[in-house]
Design an enzyme around this catalytic site. Sequence first.
Site, short mmCIF file in Angstrom:
data_model
loop_
_atom_site.label_atom_id
_atom_site.label_comp_id
_atom_site.label_asym_id
_atom_site.label_seq_id
_atom_site.Cartn_x
_atom_site.Cartn_y
_atom_site.Cartn_z
N CYS A 15 0.77 -1.41 0.11
CA CYS A 15 0.05 0.14 0.05
C CYS A 15 0.87 1.16 -0.06
O CYS A 15 1.94 1.03 0.75
CB CYS A 15 -0.99 0.18 1.09
SG CYS A 15 -2.13 -1.33 1.43
N ARG B 82 3.54 -0.20 -5.13
CA ARG B 82 3.41 -0.70 -3.63
C ARG B 82 2.21 -1.54 -3.38
O ARG B 82 2.04 -2.10 -2.49
CB ARG B 82 3.40 0.34 -2.51
CG ARG B 82 4.75 1.19 -2.84
CD ARG B 82 4.76 2.24 -1.80
NE ARG B 82 4.51 1.95 -0.46
CZ ARG B 82 5.73 1.70 0.22
NH1 ARG B 82 6.79 2.06 -0.20
NH2 ARG B 82 5.88 1.16 1.62
N TRP C 64 -2.85 -2.58 -1.38
CA TRP C 64 -2.40 -4.23 -1.67
C TRP C 64 -3.57 -4.82 -0.63
O TRP C 64 -3.07 -4.90 0.61
CB TRP C 64 -1.18 -4.45 -1.45
CG TRP C 64 -0.79 -5.77 -2.03
CD1 TRP C 64 -0.19 -6.24 -3.32
CD2 TRP C 64 -0.47 -6.81 -1.25
NE1 TRP C 64 0.08 -7.49 -3.29
CE2 TRP C 64 -0.05 -7.92 -1.91
CE3 TRP C 64 -0.66 -7.05 0.34
CZ2 TRP C 64 0.43 -9.22 -1.39
CZ3 TRP C 64 -0.35 -8.47 0.69
CH2 TRP C 64 0.02 -9.40 -0.01
N ASN D 85 -1.65 2.24 5.64
CA ASN D 85 -0.77 1.12 5.37
C ASN D 85 -0.38 0.38 6.39
O ASN D 85 0.20 1.16 7.66
CB ASN D 85 0.52 1.75 4.58
CG ASN D 85 1.32 0.69 4.26
OD1 ASN D 85 1.11 -0.40 4.03
ND2 ASN D 85 2.59 1.24 4.09
N GLY D 86 -0.72 -0.85 6.62
CA GLY D 86 -0.29 -1.63 7.84
C GLY D 86 -1.45 -2.59 8.25
O GLY D 86 -2.47 -2.53 7.51
N GLU E 249 16.71 -17.79 -8.05
CA GLU E 249 16.17 -16.56 -8.34
C GLU E 249 15.65 -16.62 -9.85
O GLU E 249 14.50 -15.95 -10.08
CB GLU E 249 17.54 -15.57 -8.13
CG GLU E 249 17.25 -14.17 -8.66
CD GLU E 249 16.23 -13.58 -8.05
OE1 GLU E 249 15.68 -14.00 -6.99
OE2 GLU E 249 15.86 -12.35 -8.46
N LYS F 285 12.05 -15.34 -10.63
CA LYS F 285 11.72 -14.30 -11.55
C LYS F 285 10.41 -14.64 -12.42
O LYS F 285 9.74 -14.07 -12.93
CB LYS F 285 12.67 -13.97 -12.58
CG LYS F 285 13.85 -13.05 -11.87
CD LYS F 285 13.54 -11.55 -11.34
CE LYS F 285 12.83 -11.71 -10.23
NZ LYS F 285 13.44 -11.14 -8.88
N GLU G 208 7.01 -14.99 -10.81
CA GLU G 208 6.47 -13.60 -10.44
C GLU G 208 5.83 -13.01 -11.66
O GLU G 208 4.82 -12.62 -11.59
CB GLU G 208 7.64 -12.87 -9.92
CG GLU G 208 8.26 -13.07 -8.57
CD GLU G 208 9.10 -12.25 -8.07
OE1 GLU G 208 9.18 -11.46 -6.86
OE2 GLU G 208 10.37 -11.86 -9.06
N HIS H 39 16.46 -36.55 -7.12
CA HIS H 39 15.55 -37.17 -5.97
C HIS H 39 14.23 -36.70 -6.06
O HIS H 39 13.35 -36.22 -5.12
CB HIS H 39 16.14 -36.71 -4.60
CG HIS H 39 17.55 -37.12 -4.47
ND1 HIS H 39 17.76 -38.50 -3.96
CD2 HIS H 39 18.82 -36.60 -4.83
CE1 HIS H 39 19.19 -38.56 -4.22
NE2 HIS H 39 19.73 -37.53 -4.43
N LYS I 144 5.61 -4.77 -4.23
CA LYS I 144 7.24 -4.51 -3.90
C LYS I 144 7.84 -4.52 -2.65
O LYS I 144 8.83 -4.98 -2.33
CB LYS I 144 7.30 -3.00 -4.53
CG LYS I 144 8.90 -2.70 -4.66
CD LYS I 144 9.37 -3.48 -5.96
CE LYS I 144 10.92 -3.13 -5.79
NZ LYS I 144 11.72 -4.41 -6.60
#
Length: 610
Positions: free
Chosen positions: A2, A27, A74, A100-101, A483, A487, A490, A506, A605
């Site tokens: 947010c 955000r 968000w 925000n929170g 990573e 990517k 995402e 395995h 983000k």
Amino acid sequence: MCGIVGYLGKSSAANILINGLKRMEYRGYDSAGMAVLNDGIIKTTKKKGKVSELERLVDLSKENSTIGIAHTRWATHGFPNDINAHPHSDQANKITIVHNGIIENYTAIKKKLTLDGYQFKSETDTEVLAVFIGALYERFGDLEYAVRFALSEVDGTFGMLVLSADHPDMLIAARRGSPLLIGIGDDEFVAASDAAAVIQYTKQVIYLNDNEIAIITRDGYHTKTISNEDTISKIEQIEFDLEQIEKGGFEHFMLKEIFEQPETIQNAFRGRLLVDEGDVKLGGLRQIQEQLRSAERIIITACGTSWHAGLVGEYMIEHLANIPVEVEYASEFRYRNPVIKKNDIVLAISQSGETADTMAAVREAKQKGATVLGIVNVVGSSIARYTSAGVYTHAGPEIGVASTKAFTSQLTVLSLIAIMFGRMNTLSKYEGIKIAKELLNIPDKIKKIFESADKIQQIAKQHAKAKNFLYLGRGYNFPVALEGALKLKEISYIHAEGYPAAEMKHGPIALIDENMPVVFIATQDEIYEKIISNIEEVKARKGKIIAIATEGDTRIESVADNVIYIPETLPMLTPILSVIPFQLLAYYTALELDCDIDKPRNLAKSVTVE
Ligand code: G6P
């Protein structure tokens, strides 16, 4: 998570608020809303979807209020819809807030307020806080007192702004755990979660501390604690420029940020390498040299991409300095009872410096007596301020939700830290010089990889319809495999898994068939032969092989379907190069699938909630 922005000044607030929301949209982008005050009436406009949806509802040419607040959301509590979007008001629409929170005890407060006859329109914790402040204001007739009283009763986190119909010349800002800064311009103030929303108007800012509130009026501002003790806030300067948060001709922020890496890596080591001594100079760690010298163990803690950087850091530090390193997800670290000893160093890595779990891990480690360092990108962020010492990555603002340049800058800083610990322990000057010299070559080597961008785009087109991808690497390149997979999932929503190449046998090998692209990092090092055997195993099962290999390696072409070459470097620095093709592969795949690259669904983000 947010973004909030508020304006009080001489210009049209709506314009500045919408602009601020756009700058902070990374955000959160589930819904957006704005409230402005005109002739004692609060006018609220809010809409599910991106900021552009909200903008469509507002006729900026007709807006002339000079005070207002806005929010890009968000969702945490309640679905993303028009009703749950912020701002939220009290029942009388006298007070409206953006937040925000998370208010953890909102259910209990809501219950009490409901018994007192208050009603609620949304499912959000924020509306409960707005109604609570409204009820206290009704009772005491003092807005500042009502805000402080309410905030002293709530558990949880907030970065929030309060607008009141009775106070056309006042905004109240408050923070606990979620970032909030106030830009101080000429007769105007822009308060926001993020410097990106402020920089167009002023570079002078104050960062609010936890449990601090600011009463902003047209004549100035006054800060105090929630418990009513005056505080003094230092005015600081935003360190980046407006161009750095614009796309600069690129189609997406992510692509711009990928191509910025030769420069951002240079910024991470500039002025820090003592090449002739095979050593480094890290100003932010100067005051804790003694603790660093007596370090017996290093615990790295982080989330997401920063955690992957931490894994590479583990290999680097153990290799150069022979100090045991553990890497732990911040979310796990904070809820266990981690064993921390006197000579342990805890190293928190965070691009934003605001990730709630990483911040909580830092608090836990500090509480247990560890020396806590930060590797942080955002200057002045909570983690940067709360750690005992640290090293900034200086990558500049990263707007694309999928982290790219921040990762390679973190790896660069970790290599510097590894050299530092190495030289304090087992690393020879000769080896130190070799690494320092090679670091200087890395930016040009990245530029060389960019020459393969078209080829990578072709490979992406070829495989974009695949449902699953497997990424495999060994040693220093195992975290890069993680990573690379992250990517891709995402931003393209293709399921992808990263594994240490040898572990494939395995489990993941069961998934391999002719539809499965398997991406290998097969650079020339002491485990090259082992990787080739793993590739053969995939080939025997008809998997499609994409290999990242070292320039000049012709053998790989006989086993892989596609090869992307990267220049040779030292094994410990390979991840800084090998991740670049993965960033581009993910980018071009998402482009091919027409995904919203800079704002992938469900992600944010900066995750400032648990
Ligand atoms: C979110 C972001 C990731 C990031 C992670 C940790 O999930 O989408 O890109 O790696 O948070 O963020 P931090 O700011 O602490 O590095």
